[in-house]
Design a protein around this motif. Structure first.
Motif, PDB file in Angstrom:
ATOM      1  N   ARG A 207       0.802  -1.206   0.063  1.00 20.81           N
ATOM      2  CA  ARG A 207       0.191  -0.113   0.085  1.00 20.81           C
ATOM      3  C   ARG A 207       0.671   1.120  -0.122  1.00 20.81           C
ATOM      4  N   SER A 208       1.975   1.312   0.684  1.00 25.45           N
ATOM      5  CA  SER A 208       2.735   2.275   0.872  1.00 25.45           C
ATOM      6  C   SER A 208       3.632   2.515  -0.337  1.00 25.45           C
ATOM      7  N   GLY A 209       4.018   1.493  -1.139  1.00 25.46           N
ATOM      8  CA  GLY A 209       4.526   1.596  -2.266  1.00 25.46           C
ATOM      9  C   GLY A 209       6.041   1.112  -2.051  1.00 25.46           C
ATOM     10  N   GLU A 210       6.507   0.615  -0.726  1.00 23.15           N
ATOM     11  CA  GLU A 210       7.700   0.294  -0.419  1.00 23.15           C
ATOM     12  C   GLU A 210       8.171  -0.944  -1.117  1.00 23.15           C
ATOM     13  N   HIS A 211       6.866  -1.971  -1.281  1.00 20.84           N
ATOM     14  CA  HIS A 211       7.376  -3.231  -2.176  1.00 20.84           C
ATOM     15  C   HIS A 211       6.566  -3.194  -3.506  1.00 20.84           C
ATOM     16  N   PRO A 212       7.645  -3.190  -4.420  1.00 17.67           N
ATOM     17  CA  PRO A 212       7.028  -3.015  -5.822  1.00 17.67           C
ATOM     18  C   PRO A 212       6.100  -4.157  -6.411  1.00 17.67           C
ATOM     19  N   VAL A 213       5.083  -3.768  -7.053  1.00 17.39           N
ATOM     20  CA  VAL A 213       4.100  -4.632  -8.050  1.00 17.39           C
ATOM     21  C   VAL A 213       4.984  -4.651  -9.249  1.00 17.39           C
ATOM     22  N   VAL A 214       4.905  -5.964  -9.917  1.00 13.19           N
ATOM     23  CA  VAL A 214       5.743  -5.986 -11.295  1.00 13.19           C
ATOM     24  C   VAL A 214       4.865  -6.799 -12.239  1.00 13.19           C
ATOM     25  N   LEU A 215       5.310  -6.506 -13.532  1.00 11.84           N
ATOM     26  CA  LEU A 215       4.822  -7.632 -14.409  1.00 11.84           C
ATOM     27  C   LEU A 215       5.482  -9.053 -14.011  1.00 11.84           C
ATOM     28  N   THR A 216       4.584 -10.143 -13.792  1.00  8.38           N
ATOM     29  CA  THR A 216       5.101 -11.559 -13.234  1.00  8.38           C
ATOM     30  C   THR A 216       4.393 -12.656 -13.903  1.00  8.38           C
ATOM     31  N   HIS A 217       5.484 -13.367 -14.499  1.00  8.59           N
ATOM     32  CA  HIS A 217       5.187 -14.640 -15.229  1.00  8.59           C
ATOM     33  C   HIS A 217       4.432 -15.558 -14.210  1.00  8.59           C
ATOM     34  N   GLY A 218       3.192 -15.986 -14.945  1.00  8.51           N
ATOM     35  CA  GLY A 218       2.141 -16.384 -13.747  1.00  8.51           C
ATOM     36  C   GLY A 218       2.725 -18.268 -13.633  1.00  8.51           C
ATOM     37  N   ASP A 219       3.445 -18.664 -14.293  1.00  7.40           N
ATOM     38  CA  ASP A 219       3.628 -20.134 -14.258  1.00  7.40           C
ATOM     39  C   ASP A 219       5.348 -20.457 -14.706  1.00  7.40           C
ATOM     40  N   LEU A 220       6.034 -19.751 -13.805  1.00  5.91           N
ATOM     41  CA  LEU A 220       7.415 -19.701 -14.155  1.00  5.91           C
ATOM     42  C   LEU A 220       8.170 -21.097 -13.811  1.00  5.91           C
ATOM     43  N   ASN A 221       7.584 -22.072 -14.305  1.00  5.90           N
ATOM     44  CA  ASN A 221       8.201 -23.466 -13.868  1.00  5.90           C
ATOM     45  C   ASN A 221       9.126 -24.002 -14.843  1.00  5.90           C
ATOM     46  N   PHE A 245       0.239  -8.468 -12.978  1.00  7.01           N
ATOM     47  CA  PHE A 245       0.915  -7.553 -12.132  1.00  7.01           C
ATOM     48  C   PHE A 245       0.609  -8.139 -10.765  1.00  7.01           C
ATOM     49  N   GLN A 246       1.906  -8.674 -10.209  1.00  8.38           N
ATOM     50  CA  GLN A 246       1.746  -9.209  -8.535  1.00  8.38           C
ATOM     51  C   GLN A 246       2.979  -8.555  -8.105  1.00  8.38           C
ATOM     52  N   PRO A 247       2.922  -8.874  -6.598  1.00  6.56           N
ATOM     53  CA  PRO A 247       3.929  -8.351  -5.725  1.00  6.56           C
ATOM     54  C   PRO A 247       5.276  -9.109  -6.325  1.00  6.56           C
ATOM     55  N   PHE A 248       6.313  -8.299  -6.312  1.00 11.39           N
ATOM     56  CA  PHE A 248       7.637  -8.866  -6.830  1.00 11.39           C
ATOM     57  C   PHE A 248       8.001 -10.005  -6.009  1.00 11.39           C
ATOM     58  N   GLY A 249       8.646 -11.095  -6.168  1.00 11.36           N
ATOM     59  CA  GLY A 249       9.152 -12.369  -5.615  1.00 11.36           C
ATOM     60  C   GLY A 249       7.811 -13.611  -5.604  1.00 11.36           C
ATOM     61  N   PHE A 250       6.542 -13.240  -6.012  1.00 10.45           N
ATOM     62  CA  PHE A 250       5.673 -14.214  -6.106  1.00 10.45           C
ATOM     63  C   PHE A 250       6.066 -15.406  -7.156  1.00 10.45           C
TER      64      PHE A 250
END
Length: 342
Positions: A207-221, A245-250
């Motif tokens: 919510r504060s923007g401290e952790h980025p939301v980024v374009l995320t591959h949904g099935d990075l297997n 778009f998901q939190p970086f690290g998902f």
């Protein structure tokens, strides 16, 4: 936000022709393999050959001099705009994508049209599916290190350039995470509840923007990452159908899958796993800038959240979305038990 398709596949029992036949029989499509092959041959010429590892919701062939042609269920279609964003963030490993319409079904018949397959073409990226060569790469530290460094570049590119420009998208992502965490808490087996309590700590950072939301591959297997077996470098990341778009690290489960694998007796990390993990984070910090302890903690929480969503939820190809928590006896929960404690 959807849970991701996860289908641990014993490669020693994989049968290519059977996999293709099952796709055409179970997808409900009115198109046939022969029709798809003929389209690829007519559009791009040359020989038409199925790729060695097929997806659950598509039929894919090589054609012409350097093309991949993919016939996908419409519920799992590719968005050209999303692929373009992914290519802009990761130009070395993402191929451009062109839509060629539908095959199977008549345009005048809505029911038949719905069963048609969407057709896409893209340049043929070189390399082997990582799942096929992981064992041989594990025998060479230089090759393992090359794969990890390629993965570092991929995640650093996400951190630096894969962010949404619309603040409303960040708000949407936060709301989706809040709902997903609540769902996990209400439905996962009790032993996972402490982890779910922990990952809620990322919400204020989003919510504060401290952790980025980024374009995320949904099935990075391991099946969607291509690697050059000669040098260990990642040459392609394919199948962006579930990107969002998901939190970086998902999607950091991809790092775990380069450091070990599930064996008959459970998860096994390679001998050099600790060294390779340290190299990943040292190189990541070098590329994106020094990371504070609070940022590293938020990344850790995002990794745990991604693991819980990926391995703890079930996916229905017909609905194209998450439909429920995995059965407690599902073997996929073994991944959670192993990786959450790493």
């Amino acid at each position: 936000m959807t849970a991701k398709k996860f289908n641990p596949m014993p490669l020693n029992t994989y049968d290519l022709d059977r996999s293709i036949a099952e796709f055409f029989s179970s997808s409900g499509t009115s198109a046939t393999r022969e029709q798809c092959d003929e389209f690829a041959r007519r559009a791009f010429g040359g020989g038409v050959h199925p790729v060695p590892l097929q997806g659950m919701a598509s039929y894919t062939v090589t054609a012409g001099s350097n093309k991949v042609v993919q016939f996908r269920e419409q519920s799992n279609s590719l968005d050209e705009g999303t692929v373009a964003l992914a290519r802009a963030a990761h130009p070395e490993v993402v191929a451009s994508c062109t839509f060629h319409g539908l095959i199977g079904g008549l345009p005048s018949d809505p029911e038949a049209k719905a069963s048609a397959l969407a057709i896409y073409s893209m340049d043929n990226l070189q390399g082997n599916n990582y799942v096929y060569i992981r064992g041989s790469l594990a025998e060479s530290l230089p090759l393992q290190l090359a794969t990890v460094k390629s993965l570092v570049r991929f995640f650093a590119q996400s951190w630096l350039s894969g962010r949404p420009t619309d603040p409303a998208q960040v708000s949407t992502t936060v709301n989706e995470c809040t709902a997903m965490f609540r769902y996990l808490s209400d439905n996962l087996p009790t032993r996972f509840k402490p982890y779910i309590t922990q990952i809620r700590g990322i919400l204020p950072m989003l919510r504060s923007g401290e952790h980025p939301v980024v374009l995320t591959h949904g099935d990075l297997n391991e099946m969607n990452i291509l690697v050059d077996p000669a040098n260990g470098n990642i040459t392609g990341v394919v199948d962006w159908a579930e990107a969002s778009f998901q939190p970086f690290g998902f999607a950091l489960y991809a790092l775990d899958n380069t450091l070990g694998r599930m064996g008959p007796d459970g998860w096994e990390y390679f001998d050099n796993a600790d060294y390779l993990r340290d190299e990943f984070w040292c190189n990541f910090s070098r590329l994106v800038g020094d990371l504070s302890e609070s940022k590293m903690e938020s990344i850790r929480l995002a990794r745990v959240a991604g693991l819980l969503i990926r391995y703890g939820t079930a996916y229905d190809r017909g609905f194209g979305r998450m439909v429920g928590i995995r059965d407690p006896s599902d073997a996929s929960l073994r991944y959670l038990d192993a990786l959450l404690s790493a």
